[in-house]
Design a protein around this motif. Structure first.
Motif, mmCIF file in Angstrom:
data_model
loop_
_atom_site.group_PDB
_atom_site.id
_atom_site.type_symbol
_atom_site.label_atom_id
_atom_site.label_comp_id
_atom_site.label_asym_id
_atom_site.label_seq_id
_atom_site.Cartn_x
_atom_site.Cartn_y
_atom_site.Cartn_z
ATOM 1 N N MET A 175 0.825 -1.204 0.000
ATOM 2 C CA MET A 175 0.000 0.000 0.000
ATOM 3 C C MET A 175 0.865 1.263 0.000
ATOM 4 S SD MET A 175 -2.701 1.317 2.902
ATOM 5 C CE MET A 175 -1.342 1.667 4.056
ATOM 6 N N TRP A 179 1.405 4.080 -3.002
ATOM 7 C CA TRP A 179 1.160 5.515 -2.814
ATOM 8 C C TRP A 179 2.390 6.332 -3.203
ATOM 9 C CZ3 TRP A 179 -3.384 7.381 -2.752
ATOM 10 C CH2 TRP A 179 -4.447 6.775 -2.079
ATOM 11 N N TRP A 182 2.850 6.468 -6.912
ATOM 12 C CA TRP A 182 1.886 7.393 -7.528
ATOM 13 C C TRP A 182 2.322 8.846 -7.338
ATOM 14 C CZ3 TRP A 182 -1.746 10.873 -5.192
ATOM 15 C CH2 TRP A 182 -2.652 11.444 -6.097
ATOM 16 N N LEU A 192 -2.172 4.335 -8.349
ATOM 17 C CA LEU A 192 -3.228 4.850 -7.476
ATOM 18 C C LEU A 192 -4.264 3.768 -7.186
ATOM 19 C CD1 LEU A 192 -4.582 7.155 -5.957
ATOM 20 C CD2 LEU A 192 -5.690 7.832 -8.108
ATOM 21 N N GLN A 193 -4.638 3.023 -8.219
ATOM 22 C CA GLN A 193 -5.620 1.957 -8.039
ATOM 23 C C GLN A 193 -5.102 0.890 -7.092
ATOM 24 O OE1 GLN A 193 -8.685 1.691 -8.813
ATOM 25 N NE2 GLN A 193 -9.000 -0.466 -8.260
ATOM 26 N N ALA A 195 -2.848 1.252 -4.771
ATOM 27 C CA ALA A 195 -2.792 1.816 -3.419
ATOM 28 C C ALA A 195 -4.167 1.774 -2.759
ATOM 29 C CB ALA A 195 -2.278 3.254 -3.477
ATOM 30 N N LYS A 196 -5.200 2.088 -3.509
ATOM 31 C CA LYS A 196 -6.561 2.062 -2.971
ATOM 32 C C LYS A 196 -6.993 0.643 -2.630
ATOM 33 C CE LYS A 196 -8.282 6.220 -5.320
ATOM 34 N NZ LYS A 196 -9.239 6.723 -6.346
ATOM 35 N N ALA A 199 -5.182 -0.404 0.497
ATOM 36 C CA ALA A 199 -5.704 0.357 1.630
ATOM 37 C C ALA A 199 -7.017 -0.259 2.101
ATOM 38 C CB ALA A 199 -5.911 1.815 1.235
ATOM 39 N N GLN A 200 -7.852 -0.670 1.159
ATOM 40 C CA GLN A 200 -9.121 -1.314 1.493
ATOM 41 C C GLN A 200 -8.885 -2.643 2.205
ATOM 42 O OE1 GLN A 200 -11.759 -1.826 -1.853
ATOM 43 N NE2 GLN A 200 -13.120 -3.218 -0.757
#
Length: 248
Positions: A175, A179, A182, A192-193, A195-196, A199-200
Motif C-alpha cells: 500500500m 502511494w 503514484w 493509485l488503483q 494503493a486504494k 488500503a481497502q
C-alpha cells in the motif's frame, strides 16, 4: 465444455518438463477486490479470536508465534513454547494440504478446489464453534492455524498482485509503496488503483480484528459463527465465478 488450464516450463535434472496447474490465479483476479477484502476481514477476525480466547496465540500471524516461541525458549517457558511450536507446525501443514487440492489430478476431480478449501475451512471452524473448551485451548488453536493456512495458501493474488488475506505486514508495504510510486513517478492511474485496493484490504483486516476482539469475550467459541458467515459469502462468490470460468 473445455476447461482452460495454465502451463509453465520448469527445469528438472537439466531437462525441461511441462507442468499444468489449476487456474487459481485466474480466479483470484476475477472474484473482485471486495471478496479479497472480506477474506482479509475474516483473517483479522480470526487472529483476534485466538489471541483473546485461546492463550495469546496467533492463528494467522506466524511471525508473532515465531517470536513468542523464541522468547519462551529463552525464558525456559516450555509449556508455552510447545503451544506456539505446535500451532506453527499446523500452519505449515496446511500449506501443502492446500497446494495438494490445486494439483492437476485432484483439481480435475474436485473441479472447484478453491471452493473445496473454503468448505473445509468453514467445516473446521463450525465444529470448533460448538466446543465448550475456552481459554488457551491448544487443540482449537492448532485447528484454526491449519484452517487459516488453507486460506492463505489458496488466495494469493488481488489484481495480479501478491497479497495475504490472513496477515497484513506485506499488504501495508505494498500500500505505502504504491502511494509513493503514484506521488513520485508521474501519478500513474495503475499505482493509485493498487494503493486504494491495498488500503481497502488493510482497513478490512483491521475492522475484522476489531469485531473479533469485540465478539470473542462475549460469545466465546460461538464467535466463530460470524467468521463462518463471512467465509460463506466468499464461498458463494467463488463458486459463481469459477462455475462461469469452467463453462466458458
Amino acid at each position: 465444455m473445455v476447461r482452460r488450464q495454465s502451463s509453465s516450463m520448469i527445469s528438472a535434472g537439466g531437462k525441461d518438463r511441462l507442468v499444468t496447474t489449476s487456474p487459481v490465479a485466474d480466479t483470484d483476479t476475477k472474484v473482485g477486490v471486495s471478496t479479497h477484502a472480506l477474506l482479509a476481514f475474516a483473517g483479522g477476525y480470526l487472529d483476534a479470536f485466538t489471541y483473546i480466547g485461546h492463550g495469546h496465540v496467533f492463528a494467522n500471524a506466524m511471525t508473532g508465534n515465531v517470536i513468542l516461541l523464541a522468547i519462551d525458549l529463552v525464558t525456559v517457558a516450555w509449556q508455552d513454547a510447545g503451544r506456539h511450536f505446535l500451532v506453527l507446525v499446523m500452519f505449515l501443514l496446511g500449506i501443502p494440504a492446500a497446494r495438494l487440492m490445486q494439483h492437476e489430478y485432484i483439481a480435475t476431480a474436485v473441479r472447484l478446489p478453491e471452493a473445496a478449501v473454503l468448505v473445509l475451512e468453514i467445516a473446521i471452524l463450525m465444529c470448533l464453534s460448538f466446543s465448550t473448551s475456552y481459554g488457551a485451548s491448544l487443540g482449537i488453536s492448532m485447528a484454526i492455524a491449519f484452517a487459516a493456512s488453507l486460506q492463505v495458501a489458496t488466495f494469493r493474488q488481488v489484481n495480479k498482485q501478491s497479497y495475504s488475506s490472513t496477515f497484513t505486514t506485506g499488504n501495508l508495504h505494498t500500500m505505502v509503496r504504491s502511494w509513493l510510486a503514484w506521488l513520485v513517478t508521474g501519478r500513474a492511474a495503475e499505482d493509485l488503483q493498487q494503493a486504494k485496493v491495498f488500503a481497502q484490504i488493510c482497513a478490512m483486516f483491521f475492522l475484522g480484528a476489531v469485531l473479533g476482539a469485540f465478539s470473542t469475550p462475549r460469545f466465546h467459541n460461538h464467535a466463530l459463527w460470524g467468521e463462518c458467515f463471512f467465509l460463506l459469502v466468499v464461498l458463494v462468490r467463488v463458486v459463481l465465478v469459477r462455475s462461469k470460468y469452467l463453462a466458458s
